[in-house]
Design an enzyme around this catalytic site. Structure first.
Site, PDB file in Angstrom:
ATOM      1  N   CYS A 105      -4.583  -1.574  -1.748  1.00  0.00           N
ATOM      2  CA  CYS A 105      -4.764  -0.145  -1.939  1.00  0.00           C
ATOM      3  C   CYS A 105      -5.769   0.034  -3.072  1.00  0.00           C
ATOM      4  CB  CYS A 105      -3.409   0.461  -2.310  1.00  0.00           C
ATOM      5  SG  CYS A 105      -3.478   2.174  -2.813  1.00  0.00           S
ATOM      6  N   ASN A 106      -6.852   0.734  -2.806  1.00  0.00           N
ATOM      7  CA  ASN A 106      -7.853   0.949  -3.855  1.00  0.00           C
ATOM      8  C   ASN A 106      -7.278   1.776  -5.002  1.00  0.00           C
ATOM      9  OD1 ASN A 106      -9.315   0.631  -1.178  1.00  0.00           O
ATOM     10  ND2 ASN A 106     -10.999   0.439  -2.588  1.00  0.00           N
ATOM     11  N   ASP A 133       0.883  -1.176   0.000  1.00  0.00           N
ATOM     12  CA  ASP A 133       0.000   0.000   0.000  1.00  0.00           C
ATOM     13  C   ASP A 133       0.917   1.221   0.000  1.00  0.00           C
ATOM     14  OD1 ASP A 133      -2.359   1.618   0.319  1.00  0.00           O
ATOM     15  OD2 ASP A 133      -1.934   1.788   2.448  1.00  0.00           O
ATOM     16  N   SER A 134       0.320   2.394  -0.143  1.00  0.00           N
ATOM     17  CA  SER A 134       1.109   3.631  -0.069  1.00  0.00           C
ATOM     18  C   SER A 134       1.622   3.853   1.360  1.00  0.00           C
ATOM     19  CB  SER A 134       0.234   4.819  -0.460  1.00  0.00           C
ATOM     20  OG  SER A 134      -0.837   4.937   0.465  1.00  0.00           O
ATOM     21  N   CYS A 174     -11.071   3.181   0.583  1.00  0.00           N
ATOM     22  CA  CYS A 174      -9.615   3.383   0.661  1.00  0.00           C
ATOM     23  C   CYS A 174      -9.202   2.562   1.864  1.00  0.00           C
ATOM     24  CB  CYS A 174      -9.287   4.854   0.871  1.00  0.00           C
ATOM     25  SG  CYS A 174      -7.606   5.171   1.479  1.00  0.00           S
ATOM     26  N   THR A 175      -8.115   1.811   1.734  1.00  0.00           N
ATOM     27  CA  THR A 175      -7.770   0.874   2.817  1.00  0.00           C
ATOM     28  C   THR A 175      -7.322   1.585   4.096  1.00  0.00           C
ATOM     29  OG1 THR A 175      -5.570   0.631   1.830  1.00  0.00           O
ATOM     30  CG2 THR A 175      -7.230  -1.061   1.312  1.00  0.00           C
ATOM     31  N   HIS A 176      -6.996   2.875   4.003  1.00  0.00           N
ATOM     32  CA  HIS A 176      -6.681   3.613   5.234  1.00  0.00           C
ATOM     33  C   HIS A 176      -7.930   3.793   6.114  1.00  0.00           C
ATOM     34  CE1 HIS A 176      -2.861   4.653   3.399  1.00  0.00           C
ATOM     35  NE2 HIS A 176      -2.485   5.267   4.507  1.00  0.00           N
ATOM     36  N   TYR A 190      -0.832   8.123  -2.424  1.00  0.00           N
ATOM     37  CA  TYR A 190      -1.074   7.740  -3.823  1.00  0.00           C
ATOM     38  C   TYR A 190      -2.272   8.493  -4.413  1.00  0.00           C
ATOM     39  CZ  TYR A 190       1.958   3.518  -3.954  1.00  0.00           C
ATOM     40  OH  TYR A 190       3.008   2.638  -3.976  1.00  0.00           O
ATOM     41  N   GLY A 191      -3.231   8.827  -3.538  1.00  0.00           N
ATOM     42  CA  GLY A 191      -4.526   9.329  -4.012  1.00  0.00           C
ATOM     43  C   GLY A 191      -4.467  10.618  -4.806  1.00  0.00           C
TER      44      GLY A 191
END
Ligand code: DGL
Length: 269
Positions: free
Chosen positions: A75-76, A12-13, A191-193, A44-45
């Protein structure tokens, strides 16, 4: 020390992918896990598709060099921007991506009290063709609202790094403000966050959240023919800031994920 033959790579980021890692560690037995957090290039977004693809290719190569035989793009944004290119480049490797679980519409018996839902994403995911096609396919009448959250992933990184203080709580409240007047019963976390602070979000907005982690872990189970009772209790972790691999355990993961459950908001006022 645990030694399993199957090794999976997750990236992921940042630490958002821990929301996926937790589910995989809880569900998939007999695997070793390598996790890369691309902090040097986060968030990343707000980057371009081509930049994210380049980073995802680089990180995938690092994970394959360590012997990973399945890659989870946790990560989406990277799934939207890069998974097609990764699959094209490594045809022999299974890649599992993450998408927002818009499918709540077709499984509403699993989501009691569902009345009005919205999906929140990074700007990159929200603007991506992949997301638009998914949303149109599953929700052709547009009954699920969509809101992009430009700063939420970064605010979450800060909360988990320095702890929830009043300044960060105000940042969070400001970012969530557009959702307050929508009177939602459910919020789909794209978003995985976001699942890392699902408990806080639920308390702030008085709704239920929907996270994709369990569905991703099921997909990994389906692809890997692993069995056994033993689950990994540690994972190897690398941040692209330090470029050092370290071992981390479930205690670390659980303490970091404390805001994912409701009821632990410290008193800040
Ligand atoms: N966790 C990531 C996602 O699922 C990206 C957050 C970011 O770096 O902007 O989209």
């Amino acid at each position: 020390m645990q030694q399993f033959e199957t090794r999976i790579g997750i990236f992921d980021s940042g630490i958002g992918g821990f929301s996926i890692l937790r589910e995989i560690m809880g569900k998939v037995p007999s695997v070793e896990i390598d996790y890369i957090s691309d902090d040097a290039f986060a968030p990343y977004g707000e980057k371009s598709d081509s930049d994210i693809t380049r980073r995802s290719q680089l990180i995938t190569k690092m994970l394959l060099d360590r012997g990973c035989s399945l890659i989870v793009v946790a990560c989406n944004s990277a799934t939207a921007a890069a998974i097609a290119a990764l699959r094209q480049e490594h045809r022999e490797i299974p890649f599992v991506g993450v998408e927002p679980y818009i499918n709540v519409l077709n499984h509403n018996n699993q989501f009691p009290g569902i009345r009005k839902a919205a999906v929140i994403t990074t700007e990159l995911t929200g603007n991506s063709q992949k997301f638009k096609v998914l949303k149109q396919r599953i929700d052709p009448t547009g009954s699920i609202l969509h809101v992009s959250m430009p700063r939420l992933a970064s605010i979450i990184e800060n909360i988990l790094e320095r702890g929830l203080d009043l300044e960060l709580m105000n940042d969070l409240r400001k970012e969530l403000e557009p959702l307050r007047c929508l009177e939602l019963s459910h919020l789909i976390l794209g978003c995985t966050h976001y699942p890392l602070i699902a408990g806080l979000i639920e308390e702030e907005l008085n709704l239920a959240t929907v996270s994709p982690g369990p569905y991703v872990a099921n997909r990994v189970m389906d692809i890997l023919s692993v069995s056994g009772e033993e689950h990994c209790t540690s994972f190897s972790y690398l941040s692209t800031n330090s470029m050092n691999w370290e071992k981390k355990g479930t205690d670390y993961l659980n303490s970091l994920l404390k805001y994912s459950r409701p009821g632990i908001k410290p008193s800040l006022d």
